[in-house]
Enzyme design. Structure first.
Site, PDB file in Angstrom:
ATOM      1  N   GLU A   1     -47.496  35.098 -70.143  1.00 22.02           N
ATOM      2  CA  GLU A   1     -47.479  33.648 -70.344  1.00 22.02           C
ATOM      3  C   GLU A   1     -48.889  33.078 -70.399  1.00 22.02           C
ATOM      4  O   GLU A   1     -49.126  32.054 -71.054  1.00 22.02           O
ATOM      5  CB  GLU A   1     -46.665  32.962 -69.251  1.00 22.02           C
ATOM      6  CG  GLU A   1     -45.178  33.285 -69.270  1.00 22.02           C
ATOM      7  CD  GLU A   1     -44.484  32.918 -70.581  1.00 22.02           C
ATOM      8  OE1 GLU A   1     -45.007  32.040 -71.321  1.00 22.02           O
ATOM      9  OE2 GLU A   1     -43.438  33.502 -70.880  1.00 22.02           O
TER      10      GLU A   1
ATOM     11  N   HIS B   1     -47.399  29.489 -79.360  1.00 20.15           N
ATOM     12  CA  HIS B   1     -47.044  30.064 -78.054  1.00 20.15           C
ATOM     13  C   HIS B   1     -46.521  31.490 -78.232  1.00 20.15           C
ATOM     14  O   HIS B   1     -46.993  32.422 -77.564  1.00 20.15           O
ATOM     15  CB  HIS B   1     -45.986  29.179 -77.404  1.00 20.15           C
ATOM     16  CG  HIS B   1     -45.498  29.649 -76.075  1.00 20.15           C
ATOM     17  ND1 HIS B   1     -45.898  29.080 -74.887  1.00 20.15           N
ATOM     18  CD2 HIS B   1     -44.626  30.628 -75.727  1.00 20.15           C
ATOM     19  CE1 HIS B   1     -45.313  29.693 -73.876  1.00 20.15           C
ATOM     20  NE2 HIS B   1     -44.522  30.634 -74.365  1.00 20.15           N
ATOM     21  N   GLU B   2     -45.568  31.654 -79.126  1.00 19.28           N
ATOM     22  CA  GLU B   2     -44.988  32.985 -79.324  1.00 19.28           C
ATOM     23  C   GLU B   2     -45.982  33.942 -79.979  1.00 19.28           C
ATOM     24  O   GLU B   2     -45.937  35.153 -79.731  1.00 19.28           O
ATOM     25  CB  GLU B   2     -43.700  32.885 -80.137  1.00 19.28           C
ATOM     26  CG  GLU B   2     -42.616  32.012 -79.513  1.00 19.28           C
ATOM     27  CD  GLU B   2     -42.264  32.395 -78.085  1.00 19.28           C
ATOM     28  OE1 GLU B   2     -42.456  33.568 -77.699  1.00 19.28           O
ATOM     29  OE2 GLU B   2     -41.801  31.508 -77.339  1.00 19.28           O
TER      30      GLU B   2
ATOM     31  N   HIS C   1     -47.822  35.657 -77.211  1.00 15.46           N
ATOM     32  CA  HIS C   1     -47.050  36.779 -76.680  1.00 15.46           C
ATOM     33  C   HIS C   1     -47.159  37.995 -77.608  1.00 15.46           C
ATOM     34  O   HIS C   1     -47.401  39.123 -77.169  1.00 15.46           O
ATOM     35  CB  HIS C   1     -45.582  36.394 -76.563  1.00 15.46           C
ATOM     36  CG  HIS C   1     -45.241  35.563 -75.373  1.00 15.46           C
ATOM     37  ND1 HIS C   1     -45.524  35.940 -74.085  1.00 15.46           N
ATOM     38  CD2 HIS C   1     -44.602  34.359 -75.274  1.00 15.46           C
ATOM     39  CE1 HIS C   1     -45.082  35.018 -73.238  1.00 15.46           C
ATOM     40  NE2 HIS C   1     -44.533  34.052 -73.947  1.00 15.46           N
TER      41      HIS C   1
END
Length: 486
Positions: free
Chosen positions: A281, A251-252, A255
């Site tokens: 997101e 997830h990160e 980003h």
């Protein structure tokens, strides 16, 4: 004229440098700073936030912007930021920054102890400050929350969020209830943290993490932060009873990749950032859910998992693993939620934020309202505040208006994934082979390189040929709830 242009470029670069210094202090606060450092760190961050605000709102910069070419996208971004900032007193900016550090420090102690009372005064202070902040834009917005939302999702109104969430409120509780009857059980076992670190490192390298320009840290709440070009920082967190460190790290990474692939020409400018948090997101959810939750990814990466953990997980195949991590079932914790129930966690937070800012809900009543909302939307009983209202860092750190972007980004991720699969017909085969470069390049060209030079709605339409549409996400949710979409 050239002198004014040079002076503007120098001012822009100085603002970028101040912001980079803030990000270093904030990253260190969450990854390395000892608890006793919070009061002094709060003052340091407040000072830098005030200095950045004073530079942004100065008469000198206003004159340079007025003389600059408004057709230049960087100038447009800077002008918008400056016009917003000039409405907000520097003292309020500093107070909000200071309160954010103090609230986060209190939360880090209170969360494991399930001690809402210790966080309550910080939340009350944040609500007070955010109402004061929203009042600075009273003549421009339909309701106070619009002003908070605009900081994360420029140009979007609260009513537009309500409309976007309406089909999710109706359909997702039904899908979650239906799917829970046949969902695969979650993985059970003990997974040593040292082994997890090895697995996470190998998987991140597979998707494109470059240790020459990226750093992986650990924090109580995972996050990402680009200090400046060539310095991309992400974190995850580990627990021995689960493997949530893996989806968290992916997830990160999403980003971080967005920030890393912004066009070099935008460096040290206000446009060197994501267009909005929903777009941000969408990238993190794409890598977490659609890449990292796919059978293609795990068929290829399974040897890395086995080596990192010191052997295969007994009785678990890639198929069983993907079914377990993607199984649709109600859960207490947002960051552990499956991609079908996940938006309902956000709908609840959006409702509560609106009620807090409007004054319909007192902070003292927040835990009870949270628990009632979890029962209504997800059918779960919250046993304690640690797994309830205290699970997220956002409110204690002062991030009001952020939460809606998680669900908006999840919806948008499904649209982007559908477009990527159409543009890259052999994407599954490439993912299984560990060749993620075509996907990274496609995302970079369609979305990342633009930074903030396009408005969010304009960028979405440019990349996809359409606006935000819940249809692809709901179709995905239907398939996933029915046991498909692996």
């Amino acid at each position: 004229m050239a002198e004014r242009a040079d002076a503007l470029r120098a001012s822009i670069a100085e603002l970028a440098d101040l912001h980079a210094a803030l990000r270093v202090l904030q990253y260190d606060q969450q990854t390395a700073m000892p608890p006793a450092g919070a009061p002094a760190r709060g003052e340091a961050i407040a000072t830098l936030a005030r200095l950045e605000h004073e530079r942004l709102t100065s008469d000198e910069l206003a004159e340079l912007i007025a003389a600059a070419d408004r057709d230049d996208p960087v100038v447009r971004v800077l002008a918008r930021d400056a016009e917003k900032a000039r409405r907000v007193p520097a003292e309020l900016v500093a107070a909000m920054a200071r309160a954010g550090v103090e609230g986060q420090a209190a939360w880090q102690v209170a969360r494991p102890a399930s001690d809402f009372a210790a966080v309550r005064p910080h939340l009350e202070r944040h609500v007070e400050l955010h109402r004061e902040y929203a009042a600075c834009f009273a003549d421009e917005v339909s309701e106070p929350y619009d002003a908070l939302l605009d900081d994360y999702e420029p140009g979007m109104s609260t009513d537009e969020v309500r409309a976007a969430f309406a089909p999710l409120r109706v359909r997702l509780p039904q899908l979650v209830a239906q799917a829970a009857e046949h969902a695969a059980p979650p993985l059970a076992g003990t997974f040593p943290i040292a082994a997890q670190r090895a697995v996470v490192g190998a998987l991140l390298a597979r998707v494109g993490f470059d240790p020459g320009s990226w750093v992986l840290g650990e924090s109580a709440h995972p996050f990402s932060s680009k200090v400046h070009a060539g310095d991309n920082r992400i974190t995850t967190r580990y627990a021995e009873d689960n493997l949530d460190s893996i989806p968290s790290a992916l997830h990160e990474f999403g980003h971080g990749l967005y920030e890393a692939q912004i066009a070099p020409a935008l460096r040290r400018t206000p446009a060197d950032d994501g267009a909005s948090m929903a777009l941000h997101e969408s990238q993190s959810r794409l890598w977490e859910v659609f890449v990292g939750g796919s059978l293609a990814f795990w068929r290829g990466a399974w040897p890395l998992m086995s080596v990192g953990l010191g052997g295969a997980i007994e009785g678990v195949t890639p198929e069983r693993f993907v079914a377990a991590i993607g199984g649709v079932r109600p859960s207490l914790i947002r960051v552990e939620a499956d991609p079908v129930s996940y938006p309902l966690h956000i709908v609840l937070r959006f409702d509560l934020e609106l009620a807090l800012i409007s004054g319909e809900l007192a902070v003292a009543d927040l835990p009870a309202a949270w628990n009632d909302g979890m029962a209504a939307l997800l059918g779960v009983t919250v046993p304690d505040d640690r797994r309830g209202v205290l699970q997220d860092v956002h409110w204690p750190s002062g991030s009001f208006g952020y939460f809606p972007t998680y669900a908006l980004g999840t919806v948008l991720a499904a649209q982007i994934w559908a477009a990527a699969r159409e543009a890259l017909p052999d994407l599954d085969e490439r993912i299984e082979a560990g060749d993620l470069a075509p996907l990274r390049d496609w995302l970079g060209e369609r979305i990342h390189r633009h930074g903030r030079t396009l408005e969010p709605a304009e960028l979405i339409r440019s990349a996809l040929g359409t606006g935000l549409d819940a249809g692809p996400y709901l179709a995905f949710a239907e398939r996933r709830a029915g046991g498909g979409e692996r």
